[in-house]
Structures are given as C-alpha cells and as structure tokens.
Design a protein around this motif. Structure first.
Motif, PDB file in Angstrom:
ATOM      1  N   ASN A 246      79.853  31.570  73.762  1.00  0.00           N
ATOM      2  CA  ASN A 246      79.415  32.854  73.228  1.00  0.00           C
ATOM      3  C   ASN A 246      80.606  33.791  73.292  1.00  0.00           C
ATOM      4  N   SER A 247      81.118  34.199  72.143  1.00  0.00           N
ATOM      5  CA  SER A 247      82.307  35.060  72.133  1.00  0.00           C
ATOM      6  C   SER A 247      81.979  36.547  72.200  1.00  0.00           C
ATOM      7  N   ILE A 248      80.679  36.887  72.294  1.00  0.00           N
ATOM      8  CA  ILE A 248      80.311  38.300  72.459  1.00  0.00           C
ATOM      9  C   ILE A 248      80.891  38.808  73.769  1.00  0.00           C
ATOM     10  N   GLY A 249      81.527  39.939  73.741  1.00  0.00           N
ATOM     11  CA  GLY A 249      82.028  40.554  74.961  1.00  0.00           C
ATOM     12  C   GLY A 249      83.377  40.057  75.419  1.00  0.00           C
ATOM     13  N   ALA A 250      83.915  39.022  74.772  1.00  0.00           N
ATOM     14  CA  ALA A 250      85.214  38.504  75.214  1.00  0.00           C
ATOM     15  C   ALA A 250      86.300  39.564  75.048  1.00  0.00           C
ATOM     16  N   GLY A 251      86.328  40.210  73.884  1.00  0.00           N
ATOM     17  CA  GLY A 251      87.316  41.270  73.669  1.00  0.00           C
ATOM     18  C   GLY A 251      87.101  42.459  74.575  1.00  0.00           C
ATOM     19  N   GLY A 279      88.934  37.240  79.091  1.00  0.00           N
ATOM     20  CA  GLY A 279      88.349  36.906  77.800  1.00  0.00           C
ATOM     21  C   GLY A 279      87.972  35.440  77.706  1.00  0.00           C
ATOM     22  N   ARG A 280      88.812  34.576  78.253  1.00  0.00           N
ATOM     23  CA  ARG A 280      88.536  33.139  78.224  1.00  0.00           C
ATOM     24  C   ARG A 280      87.280  32.815  79.013  1.00  0.00           C
ATOM     25  N   LEU A 281      87.123  33.403  80.183  1.00  0.00           N
ATOM     26  CA  LEU A 281      85.951  33.139  81.007  1.00  0.00           C
ATOM     27  C   LEU A 281      84.669  33.553  80.296  1.00  0.00           C
ATOM     28  N   VAL A 282      84.684  34.726  79.679  1.00  0.00           N
ATOM     29  CA  VAL A 282      83.472  35.230  79.040  1.00  0.00           C
ATOM     30  C   VAL A 282      83.106  34.396  77.819  1.00  0.00           C
ATOM     31  N   CYS A 283      84.098  33.843  77.127  1.00  0.00           N
ATOM     32  CA  CYS A 283      83.816  32.961  75.989  1.00  0.00           C
ATOM     33  C   CYS A 283      83.067  31.703  76.407  1.00  0.00           C
ATOM     34  N   ARG A 285      80.541  31.214  78.433  1.00  0.00           N
ATOM     35  CA  ARG A 285      79.180  31.299  78.967  1.00  0.00           C
ATOM     36  C   ARG A 285      78.391  32.365  78.221  1.00  0.00           C
ATOM     37  N   PRO A 286      77.076  32.439  78.418  1.00  0.00           N
ATOM     38  CA  PRO A 286      76.271  33.387  77.657  1.00  0.00           C
ATOM     39  C   PRO A 286      76.542  34.858  78.002  1.00  0.00           C
ATOM     40  N   GLU A 287      76.847  35.182  79.256  1.00  0.00           N
ATOM     41  CA  GLU A 287      77.004  36.578  79.657  1.00  0.00           C
ATOM     42  C   GLU A 287      78.227  37.213  78.999  1.00  0.00           C
ATOM     43  N   SER A 288      78.154  38.535  78.773  1.00  0.00           N
ATOM     44  CA  SER A 288      79.187  39.229  77.995  1.00  0.00           C
ATOM     45  C   SER A 288      80.128  40.081  78.835  1.00  0.00           C
ATOM     46  N   PHE A 289      80.105  39.913  80.156  1.00  0.00           N
ATOM     47  CA  PHE A 289      81.013  40.679  81.011  1.00  0.00           C
ATOM     48  C   PHE A 289      81.270  39.906  82.295  1.00  0.00           C
ATOM     49  N   LEU A 290      82.241  40.385  83.071  1.00  0.00           N
ATOM     50  CA  LEU A 290      82.705  39.664  84.251  1.00  0.00           C
ATOM     51  C   LEU A 290      81.805  39.881  85.463  1.00  0.00           C
ATOM     52  N   THR A 291      81.849  38.913  86.368  1.00  0.00           N
ATOM     53  CA  THR A 291      81.226  39.035  87.682  1.00  0.00           C
ATOM     54  C   THR A 291      82.330  39.161  88.735  1.00  0.00           C
TER      55      THR A 291
END
Length: 313
Positions: A246-251, A279-283, A285-291
C-alpha cells in the motif's frame, strides 16, 4: 528565543480504503479483497510519523463535527498528539478519501475535501497569534492555496523554516516554490510543474526547480530513491527494494521523517537516508504512517537516534 519543534498545517481525512481484487468485469465491476477505515490526509500522515519520534508535534487542521471527526480526534489522542490546533467545523463534514488499492499496491483516490475546503487564512492568523512559532512548518496542497500562501508567509516572517510538499500538484503550484525553504515533490510532479518530459535528467530537473525559486529542492524517485540540491551539493540516496502492499502515506512518512530529522539537527544526507527508509517501510504494509518500532528500525539503518544529535556524527 529560538523556535523549536515541528508544526504540520493542512489536511486530515477519514480514508475509506478498498483493496481491489485482480479481476475486473467488462462493466467495470470489481470485487474487493478487504476494506478498512483509517485516519489519513497528507498532513495527518506526516504528523503521525513525526510523533513516532517527537510526540510534541502539533497539527493545525479542520474536521467536521461528526463521527468521522471524532474518529480523527481519537486517533490523534491515541498517538499522543495534541488536538488544540484542530478546528471543529459546524458547516460541513470531515474530509473523506475514497481510496482504491490495486493488487500491485498502487492506488487512486477520490477526495471529498469537506472541512479541509474551509481551512482559511484566518485560521492561520488565529493559530499564529495564540502560539509560539515552531522551528519547522510542514505544508502541502490538499487545502486551499490562499491558506497555504498565508501559512508559508506568516510562519517564515516569524522565523520558522517552511517545508512544502508540492502535492497534489496543480496549475498554480509553481508560484509557491519561492515561499518555502525546502520543496519536496516526486518526478511526475516536478515534470508537470516545469512542463518538461518525464525522461528529463534528474539534475536538470533539480536545477530548474532551484532557478524557479525552490531553495532546497528534493525529488523523490520511488524505487530510485531520492535526489536533492542542498546548498552547493547534489545529494542522492538509494532505497532498498520492497514489496509494495500500500503506497498511501509513503511520501508523507518520507516527508515527516526528513523534517523531524532536520529539526533535530542531523546532517541533510542522513535525513534523506532516514526518510527513504521510512517511505519504504510504509509501502510494505497497510498502515500509512510510522510506529515507534519503525523508528527504532530506521535508527538502526542510519546509525543514530533521530531524536538525539549528540551521538553518531
């Protein structure tokens, strides 16, 4: 007093996300594999990723006085982000992003701005008059352009560094380049703004962006990493290949990580490396931001604590 901290100003949405299956009928009917609702919008995604490093980040935005607005507020509270900069709009609903993700992880979105469309220059003035200026302000183009202009102008006058994500790009985007200290955009957006072919050389693009007013242009290149002009230096950073879910939120996560690293005094090349990994991590998985776990991983990759500039330099 020297300004401190990061403030993100702009858009929040409730994202209604459909994961589309591989088969689409001749009539355009597609069956989905999954559905979820998530807090989103470029500004919220960036703020949530910044909060994984620095929970003192502030977010200035509008939501409706509705259940979706309550959902956004609760999500911010769960992450520990203050909501004093969130305005409840009685005139309309919370912004909605209707998102469809294909089997390759790429997406298209129909955005219904709702309260985002009422975010006004007066909202910026009211916030500025009631709060100390931050060290960095993060802006994007998901809210009305007059509001973006006012925010960039007012915060710069107060000594804040302005970081502008020139997305979603539109007809007037080029006129905003001179209002920011750092401008972040992807390859397609850069070519659109400059009205040049997509195969234009990256260094040529960056040079043209600087000549058009971008003090520090940063160009994200997807799987090709990132390139930037910082002072007299041409800076590049590669990114490890990943399977895109899921590339939503990667940028947005790239942007938030870059800014919080800059705000904490890290060298610019390291900021880009950390942002690439975000950006790579968020791409993936489904979630759009970092943990916070993502932040620990990024710190292992770059070799320093993103929140501490006293080591590793």
């Amino acid at each position: 007093m020297r300004p401190t901290g990061v403030c993100v100003v702009g858009s929040v949405n409730a994202d209604l996300i459909a994961y589309r299956g591989a088969e689409v009928s001749a009539a355009g009917y597609a069956t989905g594999d999954n559905f979820e609702m998530a807090a989103g919008g470029k500004s919220l995604n960036a703020a949530m990723s910044i909060a994984a490093v620095d929970p003192t980040v502030t977010l200035v935005a509008r939501v409706g006085s509705d259940d979706l607005g309550n959902f956004i507020i609760a999500t911010l509270h769960d992450r520990g982000i203050t909501t004093e900069g969130i305005i409840r709009d009685e005139r309309t609903h919370t912004g909605v992003g209707h998102v469809r993700i294909d089997p390759q992880g790429e997406y298209d979105t129909v955005v219904i701005p709702g309260a985002n469309g009422n975010f006004s220059p007066a909202d910026i003035d009211a916030y500025v008059e009631a709060h100390d200026p931050p060290a960095y302000v993060v802006l994007n183009l998901e809210v009305p352009l007059p509001t973006v202009r006012r925010a960039a102008t007012r915060f710069r006058e107060l000594g804040s560094a302005v970081v502008l994500n020139l997305s979603p790009v539109g007809a007037e985007a080029r006129s905003l380049l001179r209002l920011a200290d750092v401008v972040v955009l992807n390859l397609r957006e850069a070519c659109h703004v400059l009205d040049v072919p997509l195969n234009t050389d990256v260094l040529v693009l960056l040079t043209a962006l600087r000549e058009a007013g971008a003090k520090t242009p940063v160009l994200t290149l997807g799987g090709g990493g990132v390139a930037a002009l910082h002072g007299n230096d041409f800076v590049q950073a590669d990114v490890e290949t990943t399977v895109v879910v899921n590339s939503i939120g990667a940028g947005d996560s790239f942007l938030g990580t870059m800014v919080v690293a800059m705000a904490n005094g890290h060298p610019f090349p390291l900021c880009l490396r950390a942002a690439n990994e975000a950006g790579r991590l968020v791409c993936g998985r489904p979630e759009s931001f970092l943990t916070t776990a993502d932040v620990r991983h990024i710190e292992d990759v770059v070799g320093v604590s993103l929140a501490n500039t006293s080591v590793g330099h």
